[in-house]
Design an enzyme around this catalytic site. Sequence first.
Site, PDB file in Angstrom:
ATOM      1  N   ARG A 129       0.831  -1.203   0.000  1.00  0.00           N
ATOM      2  CA  ARG A 129       0.000   0.000   0.000  1.00  0.00           C
ATOM      3  C   ARG A 129       0.867   1.255   0.000  1.00  0.00           C
ATOM      4  NH1 ARG A 129      -5.092  -1.776   0.281  1.00  0.00           N
ATOM      5  NH2 ARG A 129      -5.449  -3.583   1.633  1.00  0.00           N
ATOM      6  N   ASP A 130       0.418   2.241  -0.780  1.00  0.00           N
ATOM      7  CA  ASP A 130       1.096   3.537  -0.819  1.00  0.00           C
ATOM      8  C   ASP A 130       0.912   4.237   0.532  1.00  0.00           C
ATOM      9  OD1 ASP A 130       1.897   5.644  -3.410  1.00  0.00           O
ATOM     10  OD2 ASP A 130       1.501   6.478  -1.422  1.00  0.00           O
ATOM     11  N   ASN A 181       4.561   6.803 -13.432  1.00  0.00           N
ATOM     12  CA  ASN A 181       5.119   8.139 -13.631  1.00  0.00           C
ATOM     13  C   ASN A 181       6.579   7.974 -14.034  1.00  0.00           C
ATOM     14  OD1 ASN A 181       2.728   9.445 -12.823  1.00  0.00           O
ATOM     15  ND2 ASN A 181       3.291   9.239 -10.670  1.00  0.00           N
ATOM     16  N   VAL A 201      10.203   8.584  -6.562  1.00  0.00           N
ATOM     17  CA  VAL A 201      11.015   7.441  -6.134  1.00  0.00           C
ATOM     18  C   VAL A 201      11.534   6.765  -7.400  1.00  0.00           C
ATOM     19  CG1 VAL A 201      11.077   5.263  -4.870  1.00  0.00           C
ATOM     20  CG2 VAL A 201       9.639   7.139  -4.028  1.00  0.00           C
ATOM     21  N   HIS A 234       7.783   1.698 -10.520  1.00  0.00           N
ATOM     22  CA  HIS A 234       6.603   1.233  -9.774  1.00  0.00           C
ATOM     23  C   HIS A 234       5.346   1.570 -10.547  1.00  0.00           C
ATOM     24  CE1 HIS A 234       7.760   5.259  -8.358  1.00  0.00           C
ATOM     25  NE2 HIS A 234       6.473   5.515  -8.209  1.00  0.00           N
ATOM     26  N   HIS A 265       1.418   2.306 -10.075  1.00  0.00           N
ATOM     27  CA  HIS A 265       0.362   2.648  -9.124  1.00  0.00           C
ATOM     28  C   HIS A 265      -0.928   1.935  -9.550  1.00  0.00           C
ATOM     29  CE1 HIS A 265       2.302   6.389  -7.370  1.00  0.00           C
ATOM     30  NE2 HIS A 265       2.969   6.323  -8.507  1.00  0.00           N
TER      31      HIS A 265
HETATM   32  P1  DGP Z   1       5.840   8.503  -7.688  1.00  0.00           P
HETATM   33  O1  DGP Z   1       5.413   9.905  -7.393  1.00  0.00           O
HETATM   34  O2  DGP Z   1       5.190   7.939  -8.942  1.00  0.00           O
HETATM   35  O3  DGP Z   1       7.355   8.342  -7.664  1.00  0.00           O
HETATM   36  O4  DGP Z   1       5.238   7.641  -6.500  1.00  0.00           O
HETATM   37  C1  DGP Z   1       5.924   7.377  -5.333  1.00  0.00           C
HETATM   38  C2  DGP Z   1       4.901   6.927  -4.345  1.00  0.00           C
HETATM   39  O5  DGP Z   1       5.566   6.277  -3.294  1.00  0.00           O
HETATM   40  C3  DGP Z   1       4.072   8.038  -3.719  1.00  0.00           C
HETATM   41  O6  DGP Z   1       2.697   7.863  -4.076  1.00  0.00           O
HETATM   42  C4  DGP Z   1       4.270   7.874  -2.221  1.00  0.00           C
HETATM   43  C5  DGP Z   1       4.872   6.496  -2.105  1.00  0.00           C
HETATM   44  N1  DGP Z   1       5.833   6.367  -1.046  1.00  0.00           N
HETATM   45  C6  DGP Z   1       6.902   7.182  -0.802  1.00  0.00           C
HETATM   46  N2  DGP Z   1       7.589   6.755   0.258  1.00  0.00           N
HETATM   47  C7  DGP Z   1       6.949   5.630   0.699  1.00  0.00           C
HETATM   48  C8  DGP Z   1       7.203   4.730   1.779  1.00  0.00           C
HETATM   49  O7  DGP Z   1       8.150   4.840   2.544  1.00  0.00           O
HETATM   50  N3  DGP Z   1       6.310   3.709   1.929  1.00  0.00           N
HETATM   51  C9  DGP Z   1       5.241   3.532   1.090  1.00  0.00           C
HETATM   52  N4  DGP Z   1       4.435   2.490   1.336  1.00  0.00           N
HETATM   53  N5  DGP Z   1       4.993   4.348   0.069  1.00  0.00           N
HETATM   54  C10 DGP Z   1       5.835   5.393  -0.131  1.00  0.00           C
END
Ligand code: DGP
Length: 114
Positions: free
Chosen positions: A29-30, A87, A96, A100, A102
């Site tokens: 989960r995000d 993205n 990040v 990945h 979404h």
């Molecule tokens: P993007 O913006 O496409 O690079 O998405 C990165 C996503 O990662 C963003 O929706 C928030 C999520 N995210 C960032 N740090 C963490 C973390 O430490 N744990 C989790 N579960 N999600 C994270």
Amino acid sequence: MSETLFSKIAAGEIPAEILYEDEEIVAFRDVSPQAPVHVLVIPRKPIPTLNAVQPEDAHLIGRLLLVAAQIAAREGIAESGYRTVINCNAGAGQTVFHLHLHVLGGRPLNWPPG
Ligand code: DGP
């Protein structure tokens, strides 16, 4: 092998709510959900962006989508509808740099997204 935030989650070094994992893929989960269901599906292989995907990754990338559809079914959003997003680079909102996918759903999703 370079360490990313997501490879640390995949290795269990940073906690996350893991929904699926196998030898190639992890889904969790995000931490900052943009919809009632917001799951990230990642390859364990630390590919930084979609631009870096190679022909030999084709099977892996296909499997990311298959896992996304499986998660959507399990989360009960397969029929109501969901969106998958990758993205690519900062201008598209990537923060990040570990590839990945979404999976977003559980509420109406506007199109075009803006
Ligand atoms: P993007 O913006 O496409 O690079 O998405 C990165 C996503 O990662 C963003 O929706 C928030 C999520 N995210 C960032 N740090 C963490 C973390 O430490 N744990 C989790 N579960 N999600 C994270």
